[in-house]
Structure formats: C-alpha cells, structure tokens
Design an enzyme around this catalytic site. Structure first.
Site, PDB file in Angstrom:
ATOM      1  N   ARG A   1      57.411  31.585  33.117  1.00 14.35           N
ATOM      2  CA  ARG A   1      56.661  30.817  34.118  1.00 14.35           C
ATOM      3  C   ARG A   1      56.470  29.358  33.695  1.00 14.35           C
ATOM      4  O   ARG A   1      56.346  28.481  34.545  1.00 14.35           O
ATOM      5  CB  ARG A   1      55.307  31.485  34.393  1.00 14.35           C
ATOM      6  CG  ARG A   1      55.457  32.728  35.262  1.00 14.35           C
ATOM      7  CD  ARG A   1      54.149  33.393  35.567  1.00 14.35           C
ATOM      8  NE  ARG A   1      54.296  34.360  36.648  1.00 14.35           N
ATOM      9  CZ  ARG A   1      53.373  35.236  36.996  1.00 14.35           C
ATOM     10  NH1 ARG A   1      52.215  35.270  36.357  1.00 14.35           N
ATOM     11  NH2 ARG A   1      53.591  36.087  37.984  1.00 14.35           N
TER      12      ARG A   1
ATOM     13  N   LYS B   1      54.821  54.723  45.994  1.00  9.84           N
ATOM     14  CA  LYS B   1      54.034  55.189  47.138  1.00  9.84           C
ATOM     15  C   LYS B   1      54.322  54.432  48.429  1.00  9.84           C
ATOM     16  O   LYS B   1      54.417  53.212  48.439  1.00  9.84           O
ATOM     17  CB  LYS B   1      52.540  55.072  46.820  1.00  9.84           C
ATOM     18  CG  LYS B   1      52.083  55.997  45.687  1.00  9.84           C
ATOM     19  CD  LYS B   1      50.592  55.870  45.464  1.00  9.84           C
ATOM     20  CE  LYS B   1      50.100  56.870  44.421  1.00  9.84           C
ATOM     21  NZ  LYS B   1      48.642  56.761  44.232  1.00  9.84           N
TER      22      LYS B   1
ATOM     23  N   GLY C   1      57.041  42.675  40.590  1.00  6.24           N
ATOM     24  CA  GLY C   1      57.013  42.945  39.150  1.00  6.24           C
ATOM     25  C   GLY C   1      57.980  44.007  38.675  1.00  6.24           C
ATOM     26  O   GLY C   1      58.818  43.768  37.806  1.00  6.24           O
TER      27      GLY C   1
ATOM     28  N   GLY D   1      52.529  39.673  44.648  1.00  5.20           N
ATOM     29  CA  GLY D   1      51.822  39.821  45.919  1.00  5.20           C
ATOM     30  C   GLY D   1      52.295  38.869  46.994  1.00  5.20           C
ATOM     31  O   GLY D   1      52.431  39.243  48.156  1.00  5.20           O
TER      32      GLY D   1
END
Length: 391
Positions: free
Chosen positions: A36, A193, A350, A373
């Site tokens: 990063r 999920k 991720g 996100g």
C-alpha cells in the site's frame, strides 16, 4: 461520472491534501507488507513534480476515536521515507502556519485521522479544519472511498478536488469492467457464504453475461436445486434467495455456472483423503471443499468466450491443499488469456488477492484492486461517497 485527475489541477506552489491508504500490516513494530505504501508513490511524486506539497492524510488500524500509540502513523514514517527516498515531516498536531514554514518540496504526514471521533462521524468542523491545511484536495484512497468520513468525503466539498493516480487507475479499471465493458463479461464470485454477497449477486446477474458461482456459496445454490450436499458448508435457510437469484438470471439472460463435479473429503485439513464425484453424488458424510476438473474445464471455456472478467472470491477452500486446485487452475488460465491480450481481467477483495497471489496469477491480471469493501460495494452498484464527492 465525471471526476478530475491530477492532470486537471494547477499544483504549483499549492498545499495538496492527499488522502492515502497506508493501513499496512505490522508485526513487532515492523511493516510486513509495504504494497500500500508503494502504490501511492506515483501520486506523491506527481504532486512534487508539479510543484505542490503533498500533505498526507491517512488512518491506521481502529483506534476508535482516541489517540493510541501503537496506531500512530509515526510508525509508518520510516518505511514511507525509505520508499520515497526522501525525508517526510511528521505532524502530530498540524497547522497551516507550520506547513507553510516548510521548504517547497516537503512531504508531510499528518497523524492518524481516526484519533479524532470527528473523522468517522464526518463532522463538518473536522472537514473545515482539514481544508484549512491545504489549497487542493486529492483522494488516492479508493479502498476508503465507501466511507463518508471527514477526510474522504467532507473535505472534498470544501476544496478543488481530484483523484490521485491510484484512485484514477482503480476507477478506470472498474469502469472498463462493469461500466462500459467489452462483452461477453464473465464474473467469478466465490467465498464461503451467499449471505455476505446477496447484493453483489443480484447486481451482477443484471450486468454480466456469465456468472460463475464457486466456494461454499455454490453449495447453497446446489442445495436450493434439491441436491444433497452432505456435511458441506451451506446456508439452507437461504434456499429461496438462491432460487430467486437464479430466476432473475434467467430473466436477464445471464448464464449461471455451478460446479458439475466436486472434490469431497471427510475432514478439513491439509492432505486429507479426497475424491472427485459428480455434484449430485456427494456422499452424505462428506464435505464439498473444491470444484472438480470438469467444472474447471467448463469455467475455462467460459473465459475463452469472454472479453472481460471480474473476479471476487476463490472457487474452493484455497488456503489448504489440495483444495486450492480449482482456484489455481482457473486463475492460471485467466492469467494466460490476459497476457495474450484476449481478456481484460479485474479482480479484488482480500481473499481474492491472496488466492491469485498463491496461484502466481496476479501479475498477469489486467488490474488487481487492493480494496476490499469499496471494491465489493462498487460491484454491488452502490454509490461510493468518496468517489461521488469528487464529481
């Protein structure tokens, strides 16, 4: 949407508030992955080359609105200086006077924005204070663009604003993948999920031509079709939801690919005894832990037909061999098509980045997003406050 870049801004002699993401992993006071940091270097260098002074705003960890020594950005300062090859001035309590007193080619790092509760509350007073430190606002933190915070959204309304080089690359890549893509478009969505990716699946069946569903969430779709998935991870209570998404795909003309064959085992551990069976033949005492070779061949055929690929999530329990086989094989195939110029491939999230790195496929993908996100919310069709504020 229209947003400005550094090319549109006159930065000579300007103080450039630059929101970056340097929320890097650390162990024993040492940065363990500087990705990063290296990805923001083009923006910092560009601002300096244009005669501007970069004033870096960033968060680090989750200090919950109060100063926390182990989450001070002063810990990142040495690695930032090493990457830039120049000194960086750290300011715990920044002021415009202190910034203006620095030499013109300085780089300033301001203390963790989340040390104040006003940051995450997007308090106008904090946005006004931050705006007072600069003349231009540059957002280079796409990974934080889904948060409406003072340093990502509030301040953007108070100064002439633009996207940094990393933000620009991210937005262009995503626009090419979902906004106005070359078709056919294939999306791979995996992971454990369905419940965490309902909005994503529902949006994608309207946007893409082929949707590949893998990982544990594929089991939920299989069970919804009446297939016995044994002791596999499965959200049986979401069967109606899975059927509704499948029905929507029929309406929109999106082809949904579920596993044709699967790798099953009685225990979830490295090197566990496993076998390949047809999807409908999963033993009652076994768990589905990966897609089988026929499924992988079917997925690779879809890649062959495609012009654009979006990838989020692994096809199996990729952390533990041999259940990484399907993810590795499909990723390698997509990487080959990307290298040859036949496929525009964009991936993010991720687990996705980790899986593609493990498959040695990352470097060949057209674009890899390090945003979690924000990447997901963009794929879900949601407006990102940090991006919208630049328009």
């Amino acid at each position: 949407m229209a947003w400005k870049t550094l090319d549109d801004m006159d930065l000579a002699g300007k103080r450039v508030l630059t929101r970056v993401d340097i929320n890097v992993p650390m162990e024993n006071g040492q940065v363990t992955d500087a990705t990063r940091i290296t990805r923001i270097l083009p923006t910092i260098t560009d601002i300096l080359d244009k005669g501007g002074t970069p004033i870096l705003l960033a968060h680090f960890g989750r200090p919950k609105g109060k100063p926390t020594p182990e989450m001070s950005l002063s810990l990142i300062q040495p690695d930032l200086e090493k990457a830039l090859g120049r000194d960086v001035t750290f300011m715990e309590r920044p002021s415009r006077d202190a910034i203006d007193a620095l030499p013109a080619n300085s780089v300033v790092l301001v203390e963790n924005t989340r040390f104040s509760p006003m940051e995450e509350a997007n308090d106008p007073k904090m946005a006004e204070f931050l705006a007072s430190l600069g003349d231009v606002y540059c957002n280079d933190a796409f990974s934080a663009a889904h948060r409406a915070h003072a340093s990502t959204e509030g301040v953007a309304h108070l100064l002439p604003s633009c996207a940094g080089r990393l933000m620009e690359a991210e937005l262009r890549a995503l626009e090419a993948a979902l906004g106005d893509p070359n078709r056919p478009v294939v999306a791979v969505v995996g992971g454990a999920k369905v419940s965490t990716k309902l909005d994503l699946l529902s949006n994608l069946v309207e946007k893409v031509d082929i949707l590949v569903i893998g990982g544990g969430m594929a089991n939920t779709f299989l069970a919804a079709q009446g297939i016995d998935v044994g002791k596999s991870l499965c959200e049986h209570d979401l069967a109606d939801t899975a059927r509704a998404i499948a029905d929507k795909a029929v309406t929109t003309g999106c082809e949904v690919l579920l596993p044709r064959d699967v790798v099953v085992a009685r225990e979830f551990k490295a090197g566990a005894a496993s076998e390949v069976v047809k999807t409908e033949d999963c033993p009652a005492d076994a768990m589905i832990l990966d897609a089988g070779p026929d499924s992988v061949a079917h997925i690779c055929q879809a890649f062959e037909r495609a012009k654009t690929l979006i990838w989020n999530g692994p096809l199996g329990a990729f952390e533990i061999p041999p259940f990484d086989t399907a993810t590795n094989a499909a990723a390698s195939y997509a990487a080959g098509l990307s290298r040859s110029g036949k496929l525009v491939s964009v991936a993010g999230g991720g687990d996705t980045v980790a899986a593609l790195n493990k498959a040695d496929a990352s470097e060949s993908f057209t674009y890899i997003s390090t945003a979690g996100g924000a990447f997901l919310e963009w794929m879900e069709g949601k407006t990102l406050p940090g991006v919208a504020a630049l328009g």
